[in-house]
Design an enzyme around this catalytic site. Sequence first.
Site, PDB file in Angstrom:
ATOM      1  N   ARG A  36       1.249  -0.607  -0.185  1.00 19.19           N
ATOM      2  CA  ARG A  36      -0.027   0.488  -0.565  1.00 19.19           C
ATOM      3  C   ARG A  36       0.946   1.265   0.161  1.00 19.19           C
ATOM      4  O   ARG A  36       0.671   2.265  -0.291  1.00 19.19           O
ATOM      5  CB  ARG A  36      -0.711   1.082   1.843  1.00 19.19           C
ATOM      6  CG  ARG A  36      -2.102  -0.625   0.608  1.00 19.19           C
ATOM      7  CD  ARG A  36      -3.414  -0.764   1.901  1.00 19.19           C
ATOM      8  NE  ARG A  36      -4.405  -1.466   1.328  1.00 19.19           N
ATOM      9  CZ  ARG A  36      -5.635  -1.350   2.144  1.00 19.19           C
ATOM     10  NH1 ARG A  36      -5.263  -1.791   3.558  1.00 19.19           N
ATOM     11  NH2 ARG A  36      -6.521  -1.765   1.778  1.00 19.19           N
ATOM     12  N   LYS A 197     -20.489 -14.796   3.730  1.00 21.51           N
ATOM     13  CA  LYS A 197     -21.857 -14.369   4.499  1.00 21.51           C
ATOM     14  C   LYS A 197     -22.244 -14.052   2.611  1.00 21.51           C
ATOM     15  O   LYS A 197     -22.343 -13.441   1.812  1.00 21.51           O
ATOM     16  CB  LYS A 197     -22.345 -13.832   4.684  1.00 21.51           C
ATOM     17  CG  LYS A 197     -21.548 -13.802   6.326  1.00 21.51           C
ATOM     18  CD  LYS A 197     -22.360 -13.206   7.473  1.00 21.51           C
ATOM     19  CE  LYS A 197     -21.755 -12.773   8.628  1.00 21.51           C
ATOM     20  NZ  LYS A 197     -21.688 -11.250   9.005  1.00 21.51           N
ATOM     21  N   GLY A 345      -9.262  -8.308   1.150  1.00 23.19           N
ATOM     22  CA  GLY A 345      -8.464  -9.134   1.880  1.00 23.19           C
ATOM     23  C   GLY A 345      -8.795 -10.261   1.705  1.00 23.19           C
ATOM     24  O   GLY A 345      -7.722 -11.192   2.175  1.00 23.19           O
ATOM     25  N   GLY A 368     -14.008  -2.799   1.030  1.00 27.57           N
ATOM     26  CA  GLY A 368     -14.862  -2.605   1.004  1.00 27.57           C
ATOM     27  C   GLY A 368     -15.670  -1.360  -0.278  1.00 27.57           C
ATOM     28  O   GLY A 368     -16.462  -1.418  -0.840  1.00 27.57           O
TER      29      GLY A 368
HETATM   30  P1  AMP Z   1     -15.795 -12.821   3.247  1.00 21.20           P
HETATM   31  O1  AMP Z   1     -15.200 -12.463   3.872  1.00 21.20           O
HETATM   32  O2  AMP Z   1     -17.338 -13.358   2.840  1.00 21.20           O
HETATM   33  O3  AMP Z   1     -14.950 -13.167   1.580  1.00 21.20           O
HETATM   34  O4  AMP Z   1     -15.516 -14.385   4.189  1.00 21.20           O
HETATM   35  C1  AMP Z   1     -13.611 -15.060   3.888  1.00 21.20           C
HETATM   36  C2  AMP Z   1     -14.736 -16.285   4.630  1.00 21.20           C
HETATM   37  O5  AMP Z   1     -14.789 -17.130   4.207  1.00 21.20           O
HETATM   38  C3  AMP Z   1     -12.273 -16.986   5.384  1.00 21.20           C
HETATM   39  O6  AMP Z   1     -11.755 -16.838   5.808  1.00 21.20           O
HETATM   40  C4  AMP Z   1     -12.680 -18.332   4.416  1.00 21.20           C
HETATM   41  O7  AMP Z   1     -12.783 -19.325   5.517  1.00 21.20           O
HETATM   42  C5  AMP Z   1     -14.664 -18.310   5.063  1.00 21.20           C
HETATM   43  N1  AMP Z   1     -15.386 -19.438   4.147  1.00 21.20           N
HETATM   44  C6  AMP Z   1     -15.458 -19.649   3.236  1.00 21.20           C
HETATM   45  N2  AMP Z   1     -16.597 -20.739   2.562  1.00 21.20           N
HETATM   46  C7  AMP Z   1     -16.123 -21.446   3.375  1.00 21.20           C
HETATM   47  C8  AMP Z   1     -17.175 -23.021   3.762  1.00 21.20           C
HETATM   48  N3  AMP Z   1     -17.229 -23.730   2.817  1.00 21.20           N
HETATM   49  N4  AMP Z   1     -17.267 -22.657   4.743  1.00 21.20           N
HETATM   50  C9  AMP Z   1     -16.843 -21.714   6.228  1.00 21.20           C
HETATM   51  N5  AMP Z   1     -16.056 -21.009   5.641  1.00 21.20           N
HETATM   52  C10 AMP Z   1     -15.697 -20.828   4.755  1.00 21.20           C
END
Ligand code: AMP
Length: 393
Positions: A36, A197, A345, A368
């Site tokens: 960065r 999510k 990230g 974000g």
């Molecule tokens: P996000 O911040 O929404 O992009 O989510 C990233 C996180 O989602 C990472 O820390 C991953 O470990 C988690 N993740 C991805 N796939 C899975 C899964 N099938 N089950 C549980 N956690 C997951």
Amino acid sequence: MFKTLKDADLDGKRVIVRVGMDVPVDDSGNITDDTRILEGLPTIKRLLRKKAKIILLTKIGRPKGKRVEKLSVKKTAARLSELIGVPVKAFDECVGSKVRAAVKSLKEGEIIFLENVLFHKEEEAKDTAFAKDLAGYAEIYVNDAFSSSHRDTVSITMLPKLLPSYAGFLLEKEMRIQTELLESPKRPFIAVLGGAKVSDKIRMIENLLKVVDKILIGGAMAFTFLRAEGYSVGDNKFEKDFVSQAKEFMKSGKIVLQSDAVAADKFDEGANTKIISADKFEKGWLGLDIGPKTVETFKKELNEASSIVWNGPMGVFEMDKFANGTNEIARFIAKSKATTLIGGGDTIAAAKKAGVEGKFSHTSSGGGAMLMVLEGKKLPGIAALENLSGNYN
Ligand code: AMP
């Protein structure tokens, strides 16, 4: 449109630059990755060539209005100084008599770095007196912090109302690449989405469906969609409130869901695993990575793409046992001849782990902020530059 550095008369001017030098640090405040800082160099070099008097401002981490020593700009200023070969004097505050005196005696081509702006609660509280103090240091404001431009804070949205304002080279580049991709992509244009999510990404999916040809969905968020398709999802969590929305999205015919998973009997590196078809999830099993069939299907789809945007890992890539699907997809996108954009990230960390960091057409400096652009929304920092460039009193 906002004005950029090329439109600005910078010669010998006092310029306050909101940079995005939000570096990751360890417990002792040592910088663990200076990307960065490197990304901010083109703007700073331009200002040096123009013999501007340069006042830098950034946030680091989330100190929430209090001084947190390891998040001080001191080490960032030192690293920047090493990189550009010019002294950079760091201050332990952003306002006050010491800073005022230093700003007043700044000479052409000199640089000072104010303390982490988030040590001051006024930054997020949008305090007018704080904004006026900062604006009082300079004749020109430059925003080069794409990664903070989705925030409505003093240094992002108020300073541009108080000074003639311009986008720095990094902000300009991020906006150009992302806007071009959304407005006139080379087709087929495919989005690869993953992560935890659906709720965080619902608006992005809604907007992307208007512009992409396909969306490939893997990772934990896929289970809300699989549930919407009527499948039982075993022990996988899904977001009940978003099932009907997911059902609507599926009607677009553009969404390709993960069709199998590396399933585990517990959320642990030492778990027993087996491959389960996504439509036949049993109780007692969690899908923690995309399975081999999904990897093949996604690769086949991506092989056709001329533009790719990737956000979110395909599984729990942090655990080696469940990193294979993310690694495979990351490496495939990195090798693709398509225009590739990645950001977020976790996504950048996953690319790094897969050994393909920097191997994309563009790696966004903002998580974000990129999400907000992909949602089709205007960034507050950009709105502030557009509405009021040059309109000050
Ligand atoms: P996000 O911040 O929404 O992009 O989510 C990233 C996180 O989602 C990472 O820390 C991953 O470990 C988690 N993740 C991805 N796939 C899975 C899964 N099938 N089950 C549980 N956690 C997951």
